[in-house]
Design a protein around this motif. Structure first.
Motif, PDB file in Angstrom:
ATOM      1  N   SER A  33       0.823  -1.214   0.000  1.00  7.80           N
ATOM      2  CA  SER A  33       0.000   0.000   0.000  1.00  7.80           C
ATOM      3  C   SER A  33       0.856   1.263   0.000  1.00  7.80           C
ATOM      4  O   SER A  33       0.390   2.333  -0.366  1.00  7.80           O
ATOM      5  CB  SER A  33      -0.914   0.023   1.235  1.00  7.80           C
ATOM      6  N   ARG A  39       4.103  -3.049  -5.454  1.00  7.40           N
ATOM      7  CA  ARG A  39       2.729  -3.331  -5.885  1.00  7.40           C
ATOM      8  C   ARG A  39       2.728  -3.807  -7.338  1.00  7.40           C
ATOM      9  O   ARG A  39       2.011  -4.740  -7.695  1.00  7.40           O
ATOM     10  CB  ARG A  39       1.846  -2.086  -5.724  1.00  7.40           C
ATOM     11  N   ALA A  93      -5.012   0.921   4.589  1.00  8.56           N
ATOM     12  CA  ALA A  93      -6.237   0.134   4.791  1.00  8.56           C
ATOM     13  C   ALA A  93      -6.029  -1.274   5.371  1.00  8.56           C
ATOM     14  O   ALA A  93      -6.729  -1.648   6.308  1.00  8.56           O
ATOM     15  CB  ALA A  93      -7.022   0.067   3.486  1.00  8.56           C
ATOM     16  N   PRO A  94      -5.096  -2.079   4.828  1.00  6.20           N
ATOM     17  CA  PRO A  94      -5.000  -3.440   5.392  1.00  6.20           C
ATOM     18  C   PRO A  94      -4.663  -3.438   6.883  1.00  6.20           C
ATOM     19  O   PRO A  94      -5.215  -4.246   7.639  1.00  6.20           O
ATOM     20  CB  PRO A  94      -3.877  -4.093   4.570  1.00  6.20           C
TER      21      PRO A  94
ATOM     22  N   GLU B 101      -4.257  -1.518  -0.127  1.00  4.44           N
ATOM     23  CA  GLU B 101      -5.299  -0.499  -0.226  1.00  4.44           C
ATOM     24  C   GLU B 101      -5.853  -0.439  -1.654  1.00  4.44           C
ATOM     25  O   GLU B 101      -5.078  -0.446  -2.603  1.00  4.44           O
ATOM     26  CB  GLU B 101      -4.635   0.847   0.114  1.00  4.44           C
ATOM     27  N   ASP B 102      -7.179  -0.356  -1.783  1.00  8.83           N
ATOM     28  CA  ASP B 102      -7.793  -0.228  -3.111  1.00  8.83           C
ATOM     29  C   ASP B 102      -7.384   1.077  -3.772  1.00  8.83           C
ATOM     30  O   ASP B 102      -7.372   2.125  -3.133  1.00  8.83           O
ATOM     31  CB  ASP B 102      -9.330  -0.207  -2.997  1.00  8.83           C
ATOM     32  N   LEU B 103      -7.105   0.980  -5.054  1.00  6.80           N
ATOM     33  CA  LEU B 103      -6.880   2.196  -5.848  1.00  6.80           C
ATOM     34  C   LEU B 103      -7.811   2.088  -7.031  1.00  6.80           C
ATOM     35  O   LEU B 103      -7.799   1.076  -7.715  1.00  6.80           O
ATOM     36  CB  LEU B 103      -5.438   2.227  -6.385  1.00  6.80           C
ATOM     37  N   PHE B 104      -8.653   3.087  -7.258  1.00  8.14           N
ATOM     38  CA  PHE B 104      -9.479   2.999  -8.456  1.00  8.14           C
ATOM     39  C   PHE B 104      -9.812   4.361  -9.016  1.00  8.14           C
ATOM     40  O   PHE B 104      -9.567   5.388  -8.390  1.00  8.14           O
ATOM     41  CB  PHE B 104     -10.712   2.126  -8.232  1.00  8.14           C
ATOM     42  N   TRP B 105     -10.363   4.323 -10.214  1.00  6.41           N
ATOM     43  CA  TRP B 105     -10.495   5.549 -10.988  1.00  6.41           C
ATOM     44  C   TRP B 105     -11.627   6.438 -10.517  1.00  6.41           C
ATOM     45  O   TRP B 105     -11.669   7.613 -10.859  1.00  6.41           O
ATOM     46  CB  TRP B 105     -10.666   5.209 -12.477  1.00  6.41           C
TER      47      TRP B 105
END
Lengths: 214, 181
Positions: A33, A39, A93-94, B101-105
């Protein structure tokens, strides 16, 4: 954040294959993250997994399985919100999933010398914990029976091998006997995972050890 | 725009699911991927009934999380693999696989079409490279992903040329970060 110490290929492959204990995966996911280089490496390994799955011999699902899945789908369109701001900027977040709010509010337990730790609730045989080391303070000299991952969330520490700052990950095996010490100044907060209890070399922490499940 | 040699445009199907809750698109995706997810899970040690239940859950998650799929960073097969892998750990090991962690548009943007195309090219290239690996090496990689290799065994070089696909994903991440900031 300039990250100099990254996840090894072996560790990243184990993560992509889903064969790490939860505590180690937590440290890896937290580093991912913070580090887009790792990543991207992890995503490249996922692509290998995707290809292997794509080429694996398909096994037909039972009759009616598509209808069964269809019947439980939510038809509403998900409007993607922007990812929420981190409750604590130091906890991606995690990690936040395990910690809740701010790192200060975790249920810390004193280890002596101002050093504090909090064990996080992970399943499996490995243990994840947060370590809070006051600036300038050393963590008791210790070796490990297995592997230890230490990810810096705030501040920095040094040991016999190098300096580790925010986002840096130290991978230590049983050969390494080290005495990490926080740099003077801001307190050092780390997320660590061990796959076996640590073995401390000085007398007092050894007494403390079983009680705190280090 | 293909994601696989049979010519189906999985990216378009994923978008139809995301934007229009298109059930025909979902059925097509299900017919192709659900049996592969099930095969993958059985190869990694699940019983048939566990694999069946898990494959159904995975496909329901594909529907539910369609807005998180980013074709500039992964093929549909890759994305579905990661869902299956994580679900397998939930189910079999009663443990979790924490994810980055989510990454999105977000609601009003898409990755560049050229980046989506390049990603698909890279995936095809990777597929060819895997096909060309010597049998022993391929078996090692399969054991890593399907079975349980020890940490020491995992340290063995896979010999896969992952450099270019990694750079491509890295670039896609940079564009996404720029968009997000």
């Amino acid at each position: 954040m300039t990250i100099r110490h990254h996840i090894s290929d072996a560790l990243l492959t184990a993560y992509a294959a889903g064969s790490l204990p939860e505590a180690f995966s937590l440290v890896v996911a937290t580093h991912l993250s913070l580090c887009d280089d790792c990543r991207a490496r992890a995503a490249a390994l996922d692509a290998v997994g995707g290809r292997l799955m794509e080429e694996a011999a398909p096994v037909a699902l039972s009759e009616g399985s598509l209808a069964a899945v269809m019947s439980r789908l939510d038809r509403r369109i998900e409007v993607p919100a922007r990812p929420a701001r981190r409750a604590d900027p130091r906890a991606p977040a995690p990690l936040a999933d395990y910690v809740g709010g701010r790192l200060e509010d975790v249920r810390w337990r004193a280890l002596g010398g101002g050093v504090r730790q909090a064990i996080l609730p992970t399943g499996g045989e490995a243990i994840a914990r947060l370590l809070w080391i006051p600036g300038g303070q050393a963590v008791p000299d210790h070796g490990h029976r297995g592997m230890e991952l230490t990810l810096v969330l705030q501040g920095a520490f040094r040991d016999e091998t190098d300096r580790f700052g925010p986002g840096d990950l130290e991978i230590a095996d049983q050969e390494l006997e080290h005495t990490p010490a926080a740099e003077a100044g801001i307190d050092c907060i780390c997320l660590a995972a061990t796959d076996a209890p640590l073995r401390f070399n000085s007398f007092l922490p050894k007494l403390v050890q079983p009680f705190f499940r280090i | 725009m293909t994601d696989k040699s049979n010519g189906t445009d999985w990216v378009a199907l994923m978008r139809a699911i995301r934007d229009h809750r298109d059930e025909a698109a979902f059925a097509e995706l299900f017919q192709h991927f659900a049996p592969r997810v099930k095969g993958f899970l059985m190869k990694s040690g699940s019983t048939e009934s566990q694999a069946e239940e898990c494959a159904q859950d995975v496909m329901a998650t594909v529907w539910q999380k369609a807005h998180l799929f980013d074709p500039s960073r992964a093929s549909a097969a890759t994305w579905i693999f990661t869902i299956a892998r994580n679900r397998r750990i939930d189910g079999l090991r009663k443990s979790r696989q924490p994810e980055p962690e989510d990454l999105f548009w977000g609601p009003d943007a898409e990755p560049d079409q050229a980046d989506v195309y390049e990603m698909q090219q890279e995936n095809d290239r990777l597929g060819r490279a895997i096909a060309l690996l010597p049998e022993a090496q391929r078996a090692l990689i399969e054991r890593a992903f399907f079975g349980d290799l020890t940490h020491r065994e995992l340290a063995v070089e896979t010999g896969l040329p992952l450099g270019t696909i990694k750079s491509r994903i890295r670039l896609a991440l940079e564009r996404l970060r720029q968009h997000m900031s």
